[in-house]
Scaffold this active site. Structure first.
Site, mmCIF file in Angstrom:
data_model
loop_
_atom_site.group_PDB
_atom_site.id
_atom_site.type_symbol
_atom_site.label_atom_id
_atom_site.label_comp_id
_atom_site.label_asym_id
_atom_site.label_seq_id
_atom_site.Cartn_x
_atom_site.Cartn_y
_atom_site.Cartn_z
ATOM 1 N N SER A 1 0.863 -1.179 0.000
ATOM 2 C CA SER A 1 0.000 0.000 0.000
ATOM 3 C C SER A 1 0.898 1.228 0.000
ATOM 4 C CB SER A 1 -0.875 -0.015 1.266
ATOM 5 O OG SER A 1 -1.492 1.235 1.503
ATOM 6 N N TYR B 1 -1.711 -0.827 10.624
ATOM 7 C CA TYR B 1 -1.763 -1.035 9.177
ATOM 8 C C TYR B 1 -0.469 -0.553 8.525
ATOM 9 C CZ TYR B 1 -3.767 -0.989 4.449
ATOM 10 O OH TYR B 1 -4.019 -1.207 3.107
#
Length: 276
Positions: A157, A170
Site C-alpha cells: 500500500s 496497518y
C-alpha cells in the site's frame, strides 16, 4: 484478450471481492488457471464484513466463464496448516505454481492512536497483513525454487511507503511487507524467482467487484459515506482515484515475462501521491 499468461497457475489470496477479484478476472483473461482463496468469514476485531464464501464462488465463476480452470478454497492465512493444504491442493491439480499474489489484508483495527490499540488488535492486523504473506511465501517459495522460476507479488500500500495518522498497525504491517519483499527477492534471485511489492493508492470501491476498502478507511476516519471519495481525491495529484483495473494491470506486468529482470522493487500505483 492478451493470453500472456496462458498455461500459468496463479494463486491469489483475498480473492472474494475487491482487488483480489479484479486480479482474478484479469489473470483469467490472460489465460491463467487460478487458485482463489479467501477467509470467507468475518473476524472478531474487524468491524466490517469480510468476503464471504458466496463472493469467493462468484469470483471463481467469473473466471471459469473466461475459460480458466479454477480452485476456490477457504483459507485463513493466519493458519499455516490451512495454507499448506491449499498449496497441496493446487499442486495436486495443476502440478505447478507460477505466480503468487499476496492480496489478503484487513484495514482494521484502526482509527485510533497507537497507544490506544490493544495487544490483540496489534497482533491481529500484523498476523493477517504481514505474517499471512510470510506463510504463503513459506509454502509456495520451495515450489518455485524447484521449478527455477516464479513471481511473487506482495500487495502492500502507499501505507507501506509513508505514514497515515491513526493507522499505526496497518502502516507497520505494510512497511514490514515491503521489507519482507526485499529480503525474499535476494533470497530467491539465484533461483529465478522474483519478488516484488505492489503499492496501490486510494482505490475506488467498484461495485462490480464489490470493493469496500476505501469506504471502510473513510469510516475509520469518520468521513461521511457520500463525501469520502471527494475528500480522498483532494490528495491525489492526478485528481482522480485509482481504479481496481489499474492495480490488476500492474500485477499482470509483474507476473509476466516483460518484467523478468524486475525483482525487489516497490511499484506504486498511486497517481503520484507518494511523490509529494
Amino acid at each position: 484478450m492478451g493470453m500472456s499468461l496462458e498455461g500459468k497457475t496463479v494463486v491469489i489470496t483475498g480473492a472474494a471481492r475487491g482487488l483480489g477479484r479484479e486480479c482474478a478476472v484479469r489473470f483469467a483473461r490472460e489465460g491463467a488457471d487460478l487458485v482463489l482463496t479467501d477467509i470467507a468469514a468475518d473476524l472478531a476485531g474487524v468491524r466490517y464484513p469480510l468476503g464471504s464464501r458466496s463472493q469467493l464462488d462468484h469470483s471463481a465463476r467469473l473466471c471459469e466463464q473466461l475459460g480458466s480452470a479454477v480452485i476456490a478454497a477457504t483459507v485463513d492465512v493466519r493458519d499455516a496448516g490451512c495454507v499448506a493444504a491449499a498449496v497441496e491442493e493446487a499442486l495436486g491439480r495443476f502440478h505447478t505454481i507460477d505466480v503468487l499474489i499476496n492480496n489478503a489484508g484487513i484495514a482494521a483495527p484502526s482509527g485510533v492512536a497507537i497507544h490506544e490499540m490493544s495487544e490483540s488488535e496489534w497482533s491481529l492486523i500484523l498476523d493477517v497483513n504481514l505474517s499471512g504473506a510470510w506463510r504463503m511465501v513459506k509454502a509456495v517459495a520451495p515450489v518455485m525454487v524447484e521449478q527455477a522460476c516464479g513471481s511473487i507479488i506482495n500487495v502492500s500500500s502507499t501505507a507501506g511507503v509513508v505514514g497515515y495518522r491513526y493507522f499505526g498497525g496497518y502502516v507497520a504491517a505494510k512497511h514490514g511487507l515491503i521489507g519482507l519483499t526485499k529480503a525474499a527477492a535476494l533470497d530467491y534471485a539465484p533461483y529465478r524467482v522474483r519478488v516484488n511489492a505492489l503499492c496501490p493508492g486510494s482505490v475506488r470501491d467498484d461495485p462490480l467487484v464489490e470493493g469496500r476498502m476505501l469506504s471502510e478507511i473513510a469510516r475509520s476516519l469518520e468521513l461521511s459515506a457520500d463525501q469520502h471519495e471527494e475528500v480522498f481525491i483532494r490528495d491525489q495529484p492526478m485528481n482522480t482515484l485509482i481504479e481496481a483495473s489499474d492495480i490488476a494491470g500492474a500485477a499482470v506486468w509483474l507476473a509476466g515475462d516483460d518484467s523478468r529482470q524486475v525483482t525487489g522493487t516497490v511499484l506504486t500505483v498511486d497517481g503520484g501521491f507518494t511523490s509529494r
